[in-house]
Design a protein around this motif. Sequence first.
Motif, PDB file in Angstrom:
ATOM      1  N   HIS A  97      42.392  47.372  51.985  1.00 23.05           N
ATOM      2  CA  HIS A  97      43.243  47.030  50.847  1.00 23.05           C
ATOM      3  C   HIS A  97      44.699  47.390  51.129  1.00 23.05           C
ATOM      4  CE1 HIS A  97      40.242  45.701  47.911  1.00 23.05           C
ATOM      5  NE2 HIS A  97      39.435  46.597  48.462  1.00 23.05           N
ATOM      6  N   GLY A  98      44.912  48.543  51.759  1.00 24.32           N
ATOM      7  CA  GLY A  98      46.270  48.958  52.090  1.00 24.32           C
ATOM      8  C   GLY A  98      46.948  47.995  53.045  1.00 24.32           C
ATOM      9  N   ASN A  99      46.223  47.564  54.073  1.00 23.46           N
ATOM     10  CA  ASN A  99      46.787  46.598  55.024  1.00 23.46           C
ATOM     11  C   ASN A  99      47.142  45.280  54.330  1.00 23.46           C
ATOM     12  OD1 ASN A  99      46.622  48.348  57.199  1.00 23.46           O
ATOM     13  ND2 ASN A  99      44.582  47.664  57.769  1.00 23.46           N
ATOM     14  N   TYR A 100      46.278  44.852  53.412  1.00 21.87           N
ATOM     15  CA  TYR A 100      46.552  43.619  52.673  1.00 21.87           C
ATOM     16  C   TYR A 100      47.809  43.775  51.820  1.00 21.87           C
ATOM     17  CZ  TYR A 100      46.024  39.768  49.403  1.00 21.87           C
ATOM     18  OH  TYR A 100      46.249  38.646  48.645  1.00 21.87           O
ATOM     19  N   LEU A 101      47.944  44.923  51.149  1.00 24.71           N
ATOM     20  CA  LEU A 101      49.122  45.147  50.315  1.00 24.71           C
ATOM     21  C   LEU A 101      50.395  45.262  51.157  1.00 24.71           C
ATOM     22  CD1 LEU A 101      47.554  47.615  47.744  1.00 24.71           C
ATOM     23  CD2 LEU A 101      48.362  45.301  47.276  1.00 24.71           C
ATOM     24  N   LEU A 102      50.279  45.830  52.355  1.00 22.59           N
ATOM     25  CA  LEU A 102      51.438  45.913  53.246  1.00 22.59           C
ATOM     26  C   LEU A 102      51.870  44.535  53.723  1.00 22.59           C
ATOM     27  CD1 LEU A 102      50.534  49.054  55.381  1.00 22.59           C
ATOM     28  CD2 LEU A 102      52.393  48.845  53.720  1.00 22.59           C
TER      29      LEU A 102
ATOM     30  N   ILE B  24      48.603  45.725  42.259  1.00 19.86           N
ATOM     31  CA  ILE B  24      47.218  46.147  42.089  1.00 19.86           C
ATOM     32  C   ILE B  24      47.140  47.157  40.949  1.00 19.86           C
ATOM     33  CG2 ILE B  24      47.410  48.000  43.783  1.00 19.86           C
ATOM     34  CD1 ILE B  24      44.562  47.367  44.660  1.00 19.86           C
ATOM     35  N   LEU B  25      46.068  47.071  40.171  1.00 15.95           N
ATOM     36  CA  LEU B  25      45.782  48.041  39.119  1.00 15.95           C
ATOM     37  C   LEU B  25      44.625  48.901  39.606  1.00 15.95           C
ATOM     38  CD1 LEU B  25      46.099  49.130  36.204  1.00 15.95           C
ATOM     39  CD2 LEU B  25      44.405  47.415  35.527  1.00 15.95           C
ATOM     40  N   ILE B  26      44.795  50.205  39.552  1.00 17.22           N
ATOM     41  CA  ILE B  26      43.739  51.126  39.967  1.00 17.22           C
ATOM     42  C   ILE B  26      43.179  51.768  38.706  1.00 17.22           C
ATOM     43  CG2 ILE B  26      43.151  53.113  41.386  1.00 17.22           C
ATOM     44  CD1 ILE B  26      45.774  52.481  42.977  1.00 17.22           C
ATOM     45  N   GLU B  27      41.905  51.473  38.411  1.00 15.23           N
ATOM     46  CA  GLU B  27      41.246  52.005  37.223  1.00 15.23           C
ATOM     47  C   GLU B  27      40.422  53.223  37.614  1.00 15.23           C
ATOM     48  OE1 GLU B  27      38.734  48.835  35.924  1.00 15.23           O
ATOM     49  OE2 GLU B  27      40.383  47.696  35.044  1.00 15.23           O
ATOM     50  N   GLY B  28      40.629  54.337  36.926  1.00 19.51           N
ATOM     51  CA  GLY B  28      39.835  55.535  37.157  1.00 19.51           C
ATOM     52  C   GLY B  28      38.745  55.661  36.110  1.00 19.51           C
ATOM     53  N   HIS B  29      37.528  55.978  36.555  1.00 18.95           N
ATOM     54  CA  HIS B  29      36.377  56.091  35.649  1.00 18.95           C
ATOM     55  C   HIS B  29      35.621  57.392  35.934  1.00 18.95           C
ATOM     56  CE1 HIS B  29      36.548  51.845  34.333  1.00 18.95           C
ATOM     57  NE2 HIS B  29      37.011  51.635  35.562  1.00 18.95           N
ATOM     58  N   SER B  30      34.827  57.808  34.963  1.00 21.22           N
ATOM     59  CA  SER B  30      33.968  58.981  35.150  1.00 21.22           C
ATOM     60  C   SER B  30      32.640  58.711  34.454  1.00 21.22           C
ATOM     61  CB  SER B  30      34.635  60.234  34.564  1.00 21.22           C
ATOM     62  OG  SER B  30      34.763  60.098  33.171  1.00 21.22           O
ATOM     63  N   ASP B  31      31.653  59.589  34.712  1.00 23.32           N
ATOM     64  CA  ASP B  31      30.402  59.444  33.970  1.00 23.32           C
ATOM     65  C   ASP B  31      30.560  60.123  32.609  1.00 23.32           C
ATOM     66  OD1 ASP B  31      29.976  62.201  34.371  1.00 23.32           O
ATOM     67  OD2 ASP B  31      28.794  61.851  36.168  1.00 23.32           O
TER      68      ASP B  31
ATOM     69  N   GLN C 264      54.030  48.537  43.726  1.00 20.34           N
ATOM     70  CA  GLN C 264      52.922  47.587  43.816  1.00 20.34           C
ATOM     71  C   GLN C 264      51.681  48.079  43.079  1.00 20.34           C
ATOM     72  OE1 GLN C 264      53.379  47.107  48.360  1.00 20.34           O
ATOM     73  NE2 GLN C 264      52.252  45.288  47.701  1.00 20.34           N
ATOM     74  N   MET C 265      51.662  49.351  42.666  1.00 21.21           N
ATOM     75  CA  MET C 265      50.457  49.942  42.088  1.00 21.21           C
ATOM     76  C   MET C 265      50.694  50.428  40.675  1.00 21.21           C
ATOM     77  SD  MET C 265      49.103  52.153  45.320  1.00 21.21           S
ATOM     78  CE  MET C 265      50.688  52.865  45.749  1.00 21.21           C
ATOM     79  N   SER C 266      49.688  50.237  39.839  1.00 25.48           N
ATOM     80  CA  SER C 266      49.653  50.816  38.499  1.00 25.48           C
ATOM     81  C   SER C 266      48.311  51.521  38.362  1.00 25.48           C
ATOM     82  CB  SER C 266      49.748  49.734  37.429  1.00 25.48           C
ATOM     83  OG  SER C 266      50.932  48.999  37.569  1.00 25.48           O
TER      84      SER C 266
ATOM     85  N   LEU D  78      39.690  48.779  42.112  1.00 26.82           N
ATOM     86  CA  LEU D  78      40.943  48.117  42.502  1.00 26.82           C
ATOM     87  C   LEU D  78      40.933  46.702  41.945  1.00 26.82           C
ATOM     88  CD1 LEU D  78      40.889  49.257  46.229  1.00 26.82           C
ATOM     89  CD2 LEU D  78      42.056  50.344  44.331  1.00 26.82           C
ATOM     90  N   VAL D  79      41.883  46.415  41.062  1.00 23.84           N
ATOM     91  CA  VAL D  79      41.946  45.108  40.407  1.00 23.84           C
ATOM     92  C   VAL D  79      43.249  44.430  40.802  1.00 23.84           C
ATOM     93  CG1 VAL D  79      41.921  43.889  38.207  1.00 23.84           C
ATOM     94  CG2 VAL D  79      40.663  46.041  38.444  1.00 23.84           C
ATOM     95  N   TYR D  80      43.133  43.249  41.430  1.00 27.27           N
ATOM     96  CA  TYR D  80      44.319  42.479  41.833  1.00 27.27           C
ATOM     97  C   TYR D  80      44.754  41.564  40.724  1.00 27.27           C
ATOM     98  CZ  TYR D  80      43.883  44.084  46.623  1.00 27.27           C
ATOM     99  OH  TYR D  80      43.842  44.861  47.744  1.00 27.27           O
TER     100      TYR D  80
END
Length: 178
Positions: free
Chosen positions: A96-101, A108-115, A147-149, A176-178
């Motif tokens: 993913h990093g190489n693609y973004l570079l 990209i939106l980075i969603e954090g989740h937990s149980d 590039q990231m949220s 990771l959501v594009y």
Amino acid sequence: MELNKLLKALLVVAPVMALSACSSTDSATDATGSSSSIGGSGAGVGGIETGSVGGMLTPEEQMRQKQEELRRENIIYFDFDRSEVSPLAADILMAHGNYLLENPSVRILIEGHSDERGTPEYNIALGERRAKAVAKYLQSMGVQPAQMSIVSYGEEKPQDLSRSDDSFSRNRRAVLVY
């Protein structure tokens, strides 16, 4: 008498020719009578590949193909009550990093989740730490912060609703959501 034989032969040959002319197939017969695929897909009769020269990939093409396969995986899983990126997730994040570079205009939106174990406040904070850990990993590769949220859903959007150790492990993730 000769006309009778001719009419009988014509009655037998005409329907056979009509049926064979109306049949549709995906493959054409070449001059040798063997069947080869139309459209260049290389698949012949019975799943045997015919006429394909592209079986050998260069190392660059193999690496690009591997990166594309890894990029299809957009979920990073975490251990219980942890926000460190595991070595197993490193390959996925590298792709993913190489693609973004290579594509600086992509965001990209980075969603954090937990149980669901823990208080809602704690799980929101844990989801945020997980999303930030992924963002930090990508930034260490050179991806621009613009590039990231990130967003944390905590326990609010579980991937698996059952209550088992396996379902809890599937819910501890960053997406990771594009």
